[in-house]
Design an enzyme around this catalytic site. Structure first.
Site, PDB file in Angstrom:
ATOM      1  N   ASP A 164     -17.645  40.967  -9.137  1.00 48.43           N
ATOM      2  CA  ASP A 164     -18.092  42.026 -10.036  1.00 48.43           C
ATOM      3  C   ASP A 164     -19.553  41.809 -10.426  1.00 48.43           C
ATOM      4  O   ASP A 164     -19.940  42.053 -11.569  1.00 48.43           O
ATOM      5  CB  ASP A 164     -17.201  42.069 -11.280  1.00 48.43           C
ATOM      6  N   CYS A 244     -11.463  56.019 -21.332  1.00 47.97           N
ATOM      7  CA  CYS A 244     -10.593  54.855 -21.119  1.00 47.97           C
ATOM      8  C   CYS A 244     -10.812  53.822 -22.225  1.00 47.97           C
ATOM      9  O   CYS A 244     -11.949  53.490 -22.569  1.00 47.97           O
ATOM     10  CB  CYS A 244     -10.888  54.250 -19.755  1.00 47.97           C
ATOM     11  N   CYS A 271      -7.405  47.332 -22.222  1.00 51.13           N
ATOM     12  CA  CYS A 271      -6.089  47.975 -22.358  1.00 51.13           C
ATOM     13  C   CYS A 271      -5.307  47.700 -21.079  1.00 51.13           C
ATOM     14  O   CYS A 271      -5.824  47.873 -19.980  1.00 51.13           O
ATOM     15  CB  CYS A 271      -6.253  49.476 -22.577  1.00 51.13           C
ATOM     16  N   CYS A 274      -1.506  50.947 -18.541  1.00 48.01           N
ATOM     17  CA  CYS A 274      -1.190  51.545 -17.242  1.00 48.01           C
ATOM     18  C   CYS A 274      -0.610  50.516 -16.274  1.00 48.01           C
ATOM     19  O   CYS A 274       0.116  50.872 -15.334  1.00 48.01           O
ATOM     20  CB  CYS A 274      -2.417  52.235 -16.636  1.00 48.01           C
ATOM     21  N   CYS A 278       3.806  49.909 -14.887  1.00 51.34           N
ATOM     22  CA  CYS A 278       3.935  50.023 -13.435  1.00 51.34           C
ATOM     23  C   CYS A 278       5.148  49.231 -12.943  1.00 51.34           C
ATOM     24  O   CYS A 278       5.238  48.020 -13.178  1.00 51.34           O
ATOM     25  CB  CYS A 278       2.673  49.497 -12.756  1.00 51.34           C
TER      26      CYS A 278
END
Length: 377
Positions: A164, A244, A271, A274, A278
């Site tokens: 990253d 987001c 967060c 999501c 899953c």
């Protein structure tokens, strides 16, 4: 028992596939969960540039202005490291304890400061780059065993690790290299490991066979879309970053729009919702490296304890931590919102009032908002 590195010093490799298998074994020994191989001139980069520009045209980037820059490098990553032939894509599991798929157990602790699981331990960027460098050094040391193979072995060995840390289509590279498929929340999902892992890349000057992508397995499921507190997943594979919670609590500088504050709940840095819902994360693996173990109680810290951090506390407790990125005042901003959303408490109101007029108008505005939420419950 000798390691595969020691065995390789006495073994000539008969094919480039054997070289790949040896590198994959080295990656596992160094703490990576998996790795895949992709040629530097793969056609995905041109496609991704088109998708990125279309996404930017929709204004979804918020304050992520850097995404408008360096399109030439994203489209042609060979420009990042001259001589690169292959990208080795790796992933590293980071869960410190198992989660319960399809449930947001964080909601059971409204007085706790919820920090995204990847950020509870050490900053993974340095861990990832250091281990990728070790992998590169092992590869370099074994090159004499590959002299008879046509993999660009007659040129000086060039490498560079990334985590990253450059304009790279990281998730798309991992997808194309077979480490998983892109879910509807735009994160990578692995059939055997869910999605609780971080990604990294090693650019090398050896030409190795590429891996193939895997088939997607989201099917008709849209649990991630339905659960998103701020409805940031506007459609499958499309995230409005500016809505987001991960963006709002980490990247966004200044006041957070009021329309998102209640939905943020007690999430103060990132967060996981999501991912938590899953179904594939029933297979999520625990981290194998101690670096991902929670530090300073970031897996169970109360909102009031975090609110009481001084600047000196912040500097001390976030050393080598992803939390350093958001900055002290912005972290207090996030905690103020969470305190406003917490169960009604006179102690909470008093704590909020104690920081008024100490850190500027921006924080004061969030404190006043939080006090109003508390006193009108």
């Amino acid at each position: 028992m000798p390691s595969s590195q020691q065995i390789a010093t006495h073994t000539l490799f008969n094919s480039t596939d054997e070289v790949k298998q040896w590198i994959q074994q080295q990656a596992l020994e160094l703490g990576f969960a998996d790795c895949g191989f992709l040629p530097i001139n793969h056609p995905l980069f041109a496609k991704q540039i088109t998708h990125l520009k279309q996404w930017l045209d929709k204004g979804y980037e918020g304050q992520l202005e850097f995404l408008h820059n360096h399109h030439d490098l994203r489209a042609d990553p060979a420009k990042l490291v001259t001589g690169t032939k292959t990208i080795i894509s790796v992933r590293m599991d980071y869960l410190a304890e198992k989660t319960t798929p399809r449930k947001i157990e964080d909601n059971k602790y409204p007085n706790n400061a919820i920090v995204a699981r990847y950020a509870r331990g050490r900053d993974y960027h340095k861990v990832m780059r250091n281990r990728l460098k070790k992998l590169a050094k092992r590869i370099e040391a074994q090159r004499p065993n590959w002299q008879h193979l046509d993999i660009n072995n007659d040129s000086p060995f060039v490498f560079r690790p990334f985590a990253d840390s450059a304009p790279i289509f990281e998730r798309a590279i991992a997808d194309a290299a077979g480490l998983g498929w892109t879910g509807k929340h735009t994160l990578l999902i692995n059939k055997q490991a869910g999605s609780f892992f971080v990604l990294g890349e090693l650019f090398i000057s050896l030409e190795l066979p590429e891996d193939q992508p895997v088939s997607p397995h989201c099917g008709s499921c849209q649990a991630c879309i339905d659960i998103c507190p701020t409805q940031a997943i506007v459609e499958p594979y499309q995230v409005n970053a500016s809505a987001c919670i991960s963006y709002l609590t980490i990247e966004h500088d200044g006041p957070i729009p009021e329309k998102y504050r209640k939905a943020m709940g007690n999430r103060v840095f990132g967060c996981d919702d999501c991912q938590l819902v899953c179904p594939w994360n029933r297979y999520a693996n625990l981290a194998t490296l101690d670096d991902f173990a929670p530090r300073h109680n970031l897996d169970s810290l109360s909102l009031l304890d975090l609110w009481n951090w001084t600047q000196q506390d912040f500097d001390a407790f976030t050393q080598g931590s992803p939390l350093r990125r958001t900055g002290y005042v912005n972290l207090l901003r996030n905690v103020a919102i969470a305190l406003g959303n917490a169960p009604k408490s006179d102690a909470t109101v008093q704590a909020l009032q104690s920081k008024l007029s100490q850190h500027g108008d921006m924080l004061d505005e969030h404190i006043h908002w939080a006090i109003k939420q508390q006193t009108t419950k």
